[in-house]
Design a protein around this motif. Structure first.
Motif, PDB file in Angstrom:
ATOM      1  N   TYR A  68       0.930 -18.613   6.780  1.00  0.00           N
ATOM      2  CA  TYR A  68       1.203 -18.055   5.466  1.00  0.00           C
ATOM      3  C   TYR A  68       0.045 -17.136   5.085  1.00  0.00           C
ATOM      4  O   TYR A  68      -0.965 -17.053   5.778  1.00  0.00           O
ATOM      5  CB  TYR A  68       1.327 -19.173   4.427  1.00  0.00           C
ATOM      6  CG  TYR A  68       2.358 -20.213   4.794  1.00  0.00           C
ATOM      7  CD1 TYR A  68       3.692 -20.024   4.479  1.00  0.00           C
ATOM      8  CD2 TYR A  68       1.993 -21.380   5.461  1.00  0.00           C
ATOM      9  CE1 TYR A  68       4.653 -20.974   4.820  1.00  0.00           C
ATOM     10  CE2 TYR A  68       2.946 -22.330   5.803  1.00  0.00           C
ATOM     11  CZ  TYR A  68       4.263 -22.125   5.483  1.00  0.00           C
ATOM     12  OH  TYR A  68       5.203 -23.055   5.815  1.00  0.00           O
ATOM     13  N   PHE A  69       0.175 -16.466   3.946  1.00  0.00           N
ATOM     14  CA  PHE A  69      -0.875 -15.605   3.429  1.00  0.00           C
ATOM     15  C   PHE A  69      -0.970 -15.827   1.927  1.00  0.00           C
ATOM     16  O   PHE A  69       0.045 -15.994   1.257  1.00  0.00           O
ATOM     17  CB  PHE A  69      -0.545 -14.125   3.674  1.00  0.00           C
ATOM     18  CG  PHE A  69      -0.325 -13.790   5.123  1.00  0.00           C
ATOM     19  CD1 PHE A  69      -1.375 -13.362   5.914  1.00  0.00           C
ATOM     20  CD2 PHE A  69       0.930 -13.912   5.689  1.00  0.00           C
ATOM     21  CE1 PHE A  69      -1.175 -13.069   7.251  1.00  0.00           C
ATOM     22  CE2 PHE A  69       1.139 -13.611   7.023  1.00  0.00           C
ATOM     23  CZ  PHE A  69       0.084 -13.189   7.807  1.00  0.00           C
ATOM     24  N   LYS A  70      -2.192 -15.798   1.410  1.00  0.00           N
ATOM     25  CA  LYS A  70      -2.346 -15.849  -0.042  1.00  0.00           C
ATOM     26  C   LYS A  70      -1.661 -14.626  -0.643  1.00  0.00           C
ATOM     27  O   LYS A  70      -1.066 -14.695  -1.703  1.00  0.00           O
ATOM     28  CB  LYS A  70      -3.832 -15.884  -0.401  1.00  0.00           C
ATOM     29  CG  LYS A  70      -4.098 -16.033  -1.862  1.00  0.00           C
ATOM     30  CD  LYS A  70      -5.572 -16.156  -2.124  1.00  0.00           C
ATOM     31  CE  LYS A  70      -5.841 -16.259  -3.611  1.00  0.00           C
ATOM     32  NZ  LYS A  70      -7.271 -16.272  -3.892  1.00  0.00           N
ATOM     33  N   GLY A  71      -1.730 -13.511   0.058  1.00  0.00           N
ATOM     34  CA  GLY A  71      -1.046 -12.300  -0.378  1.00  0.00           C
ATOM     35  C   GLY A  71      -1.013 -11.278   0.737  1.00  0.00           C
ATOM     36  O   GLY A  71      -1.880 -11.268   1.605  1.00  0.00           O
ATOM     37  N   LEU A  72       0.001 -10.454   0.717  1.00  0.00           N
ATOM     38  CA  LEU A  72       0.116  -9.323   1.636  1.00  0.00           C
ATOM     39  C   LEU A  72       0.466  -8.131   0.763  1.00  0.00           C
ATOM     40  O   LEU A  72       1.581  -8.016   0.259  1.00  0.00           O
ATOM     41  CB  LEU A  72       1.193  -9.592   2.685  1.00  0.00           C
ATOM     42  CG  LEU A  72       1.330  -8.612   3.832  1.00  0.00           C
ATOM     43  CD1 LEU A  72      -0.004  -8.356   4.532  1.00  0.00           C
ATOM     44  CD2 LEU A  72       2.329  -9.133   4.844  1.00  0.00           C
ATOM     45  N   ARG A  73      -0.552  -7.271   0.506  1.00  0.00           N
ATOM     46  CA  ARG A  73      -0.401  -6.185  -0.456  1.00  0.00           C
ATOM     47  C   ARG A  73      -0.359  -4.832   0.238  1.00  0.00           C
ATOM     48  O   ARG A  73      -1.165  -4.562   1.115  1.00  0.00           O
ATOM     49  CB  ARG A  73      -1.559  -6.199  -1.449  1.00  0.00           C
ATOM     50  CG  ARG A  73      -1.516  -7.369  -2.386  1.00  0.00           C
ATOM     51  CD  ARG A  73      -2.608  -7.316  -3.426  1.00  0.00           C
ATOM     52  NE  ARG A  73      -3.955  -7.418  -2.902  1.00  0.00           N
ATOM     53  CZ  ARG A  73      -4.534  -8.542  -2.504  1.00  0.00           C
ATOM     54  NH1 ARG A  73      -3.873  -9.673  -2.541  1.00  0.00           N
ATOM     55  NH2 ARG A  73      -5.773  -8.543  -2.067  1.00  0.00           N
ATOM     56  N   ASN A  74       0.545  -4.010  -0.225  1.00  0.00           N
ATOM     57  CA  ASN A  74       0.608  -2.618   0.203  1.00  0.00           C
ATOM     58  C   ASN A  74       0.115  -1.791  -0.974  1.00  0.00           C
ATOM     59  O   ASN A  74       0.828  -1.605  -1.952  1.00  0.00           O
ATOM     60  CB  ASN A  74       2.036  -2.234   0.592  1.00  0.00           C
ATOM     61  CG  ASN A  74       2.128  -0.814   1.097  1.00  0.00           C
ATOM     62  OD1 ASN A  74       1.170  -0.054   1.021  1.00  0.00           O
ATOM     63  ND2 ASN A  74       3.296  -0.450   1.604  1.00  0.00           N
ATOM     64  N   ARG A  75      -1.096  -1.288  -0.899  1.00  0.00           N
ATOM     65  CA  ARG A  75      -1.690  -0.496  -1.981  1.00  0.00           C
ATOM     66  C   ARG A  75      -1.333   0.978  -1.886  1.00  0.00           C
ATOM     67  O   ARG A  75      -1.688   1.759  -2.752  1.00  0.00           O
ATOM     68  CB  ARG A  75      -3.205  -0.661  -1.969  1.00  0.00           C
ATOM     69  CG  ARG A  75      -3.645  -2.048  -2.330  1.00  0.00           C
ATOM     70  CD  ARG A  75      -5.141  -2.110  -2.403  1.00  0.00           C
ATOM     71  NE  ARG A  75      -5.564  -3.408  -2.890  1.00  0.00           N
ATOM     72  CZ  ARG A  75      -6.797  -3.834  -2.882  1.00  0.00           C
ATOM     73  NH1 ARG A  75      -7.752  -3.080  -2.393  1.00  0.00           N
ATOM     74  NH2 ARG A  75      -7.094  -5.024  -3.349  1.00  0.00           N
ATOM     75  N   GLY A  76      -0.644   1.362  -0.815  1.00  0.00           N
ATOM     76  CA  GLY A  76      -0.333   2.767  -0.590  1.00  0.00           C
ATOM     77  C   GLY A  76       0.928   3.224  -1.291  1.00  0.00           C
ATOM     78  O   GLY A  76       1.674   2.436  -1.875  1.00  0.00           O
ATOM     79  N   GLY A  77       1.188   4.510  -1.196  1.00  0.00           N
ATOM     80  CA  GLY A  77       2.361   5.110  -1.806  1.00  0.00           C
ATOM     81  C   GLY A  77       3.564   5.153  -0.879  1.00  0.00           C
ATOM     82  O   GLY A  77       4.608   5.677  -1.253  1.00  0.00           O
ATOM     83  N   GLN A  78       3.419   4.606   0.316  1.00  0.00           N
ATOM     84  CA  GLN A  78       4.504   4.624   1.294  1.00  0.00           C
ATOM     85  C   GLN A  78       4.809   3.198   1.756  1.00  0.00           C
ATOM     86  O   GLN A  78       3.903   2.415   2.031  1.00  0.00           O
ATOM     87  CB  GLN A  78       4.071   5.480   2.488  1.00  0.00           C
ATOM     88  CG  GLN A  78       5.149   5.728   3.499  1.00  0.00           C
ATOM     89  CD  GLN A  78       4.645   6.660   4.600  1.00  0.00           C
ATOM     90  OE1 GLN A  78       3.482   6.641   4.974  1.00  0.00           O
ATOM     91  NE2 GLN A  78       5.557   7.467   5.124  1.00  0.00           N
ATOM     92  N   ALA A  79       6.089   2.866   1.844  1.00  0.00           N
ATOM     93  CA  ALA A  79       6.497   1.535   2.302  1.00  0.00           C
ATOM     94  C   ALA A  79       6.107   1.348   3.766  1.00  0.00           C
ATOM     95  O   ALA A  79       5.963   2.307   4.519  1.00  0.00           O
ATOM     96  CB  ALA A  79       8.009   1.369   2.139  1.00  0.00           C
TER      97      ALA A  79
END
Length: 180
Positions: A68-79
């Motif tokens: 698992y992950f505490k979070g998986l964040r995409n901070r960018g403007g592209q998926a």
């Protein structure tokens, strides 16, 4: 200004800025320098932040485990998408999604985990609608305190190796009740 140690001591006594205060500050500073620092357990790959990858201890008699992950964040403007994972601790790693089927939590393999732009995807244990990585064919049981490497393959951001910590969830349960 004439700076002499004796004048400094006399000035400290007059202002109430005592030697104990100075020595205490020096002691606290020395302790801070010698104390091991807490390090964040997160990894970056391009615009992606992989926050605290962890696995739960494997259940006795099973050859599977979960990451698992505490979070998986995409901070960018592209998926982007997580499209694969692998680790030396298991024969294979599958991407799974958890869903409630009546009163039973079920999981199913998915081809990818979508990471929309400027979004955090939930990959925590025990929640319907979340994702996790399934370690199939463990080569040895996962025990609390173990650590192992996991390679994540993203469609756009590329490949990133992370270190996974094996830990018992705060609730004390090694794994939620779920079925395939």
């Amino acid at each position: 200004m004439n700076f002499k140690p004796m004048n400094l001591l006399a000035q400290m006594r007059k202002t109430g800025f005592g030697l104990g205060f100075v020595l205490g500050g020096l002691f606290i500073g020395a302790v801070a320098l010698w104390t091991p620092q807490a390090h964040a357990h997160d990894f970056k790959q391009g615009d992606l932040v992989i926050d605290h990858p962890y696995a739960t201890p494997s259940l006795a008699g099973t050859r599977n485990g979960s990451v698992y992950f505490k979070g998986l964040r995409n901070r960018g403007g592209q998926a982007d998408r997580l499209i694969a994972a692998k680790s030396a601790v298991a024969e294979r790693v599958e991407l799974h999604q958890m869903q409630m089927d009546g009163q039973v939590m079920r999981m199913r393999e998915v081809p990818a985990i979508e990471l929309p732009a400027r979004t955090e995807v939930n990959l925590r244990h025990g929640s319907a609608g979340t994702h996790h990585l399934m370690l199939q064919g463990l080569k040895q049981p996962l025990k609390d305190g173990d650590r192992f490497d996991l390679e994540l393959v993203f469609e756009k951001a590329g490949t990133r190796r992370v270190n996974v910590w094996v830990q018992t969830p705060r609730s004390g349960h090694a794994s939620p009740t779920h079925q395939h």
